[in-house]
Write an enzyme that holds these catalytic residues in place. Structure first.
Site, PDB file in Angstrom:
ATOM      1  CB  SER A  46      -0.677  -5.485  -8.487  1.00 29.71           C
ATOM      2  OG  SER A  46      -0.666  -5.362  -6.775  1.00 29.71           O
ATOM      3  N   GLY A  75       4.510   6.396  -8.474  1.00 26.94           N
ATOM      4  CA  GLY A  75       4.741   4.794  -8.217  1.00 26.94           C
ATOM      5  C   GLY A  75       3.335   4.123  -9.210  1.00 26.94           C
ATOM      6  CE  LYS A 102      -3.149   2.687  -3.601  1.00 29.42           C
ATOM      7  NZ  LYS A 102      -3.584   1.007  -2.633  1.00 29.42           N
ATOM      8  CG  ASP A 149       2.682  -6.070  -0.156  1.00 31.19           C
ATOM      9  OD1 ASP A 149       4.050  -6.265  -0.260  1.00 31.19           O
ATOM     10  OD2 ASP A 149       2.075  -5.117  -0.876  1.00 31.19           O
TER      11      ASP A 149
END
Length: 196
Positions: free
Chosen positions: A17, A14, A36, A133
């Site tokens: 932002s 994925g 990440k 979120d």
């Protein structure tokens, strides 16, 4: 594929932002992880604070329904956060797959995921952390069909004041208070959970 330290990065899982998430394999053990990667030289001060929040929560939590932290390291101007890998992907991917198949989730699975998300969110709220979120793309599903809430990077640590005003999150899942830039509290996560 690329190799960073002890991990070999493979597929892109994925993009967001805050960076890119890759599937990775630990070179020595063969175990799969998610990494990440965030270029901290292009990150604002506010986003660096989000990263610190995420690392603090990930490194210390004891909730089985939050993604588990393995380690973090810097390399090539990037912060790399290594976490457990959820082999079934995220709920967003699973929903799109069901739509393509003209199929539905079983009622058992809906309640199963919902209750686990409730436990994860309640755990964060007990730590005075708002997720802010919650959306299907941040709900990962493991091989054994359990959820792992991810991306607490935009989480807000609540201090003495129990309200905040910052507008963050994904518009489709934002509570009206967040969208209108009014003060909000932990109930905003409950709204987003309802939307999911």
């Amino acid at each position: 594929t690329q190799t960073y330290m002890r991990y070999r990065k493979t597929d892109v899982l994925g993009k967001g932002s805050f960076g890119v998430v890759h599937k990775a394999v630990h070179v020595e053990t063969g175990k799969e992880y998610a990494i990440k990667s965030i270029d901290v030289t292009r990150t604002t001060h506010q986003n660096k604070m989000y990263l610190i929040t995420e690392l603090r929560v990930l490194a210390t939590h004891k909730c089985p329904f939050l993604v588990a932290f393995k380690e973090a390291y810097f390399e090539n101007r990037c912060l790399h956060i290594v976490t457990e890998y959820a082999s079934r992907g995220d709920l967003s991917h699973m929903i799109r797959s069901k739509i393509r198949q003209s199929a539905y989730f079983s009622e058992f699975d809906v309640w199963h995921y919902f209750l686990q998300m409730c436990i994860a969110i309640d755990y964060l709220h007990q730590l005075n952390v708002l997720h802010r979120d919650i959306k299907p793309a941040n709900v990962l599903v493991t091989r054994d069909n359990c959820i792992k809430l991810a991306d607490v990077g935009v989480g807000k640590v609540m201090r003495a004041a129990k309200f905040t005003y910052t507008q963050v999150g994904t518009p489709l899942y934002m509570s009206p208070e967040v969208f209108k830039r009014e003060r909000y509290d932990s109930k905003t996560d409950a709204w987003s959970l309802g939307c999911v």
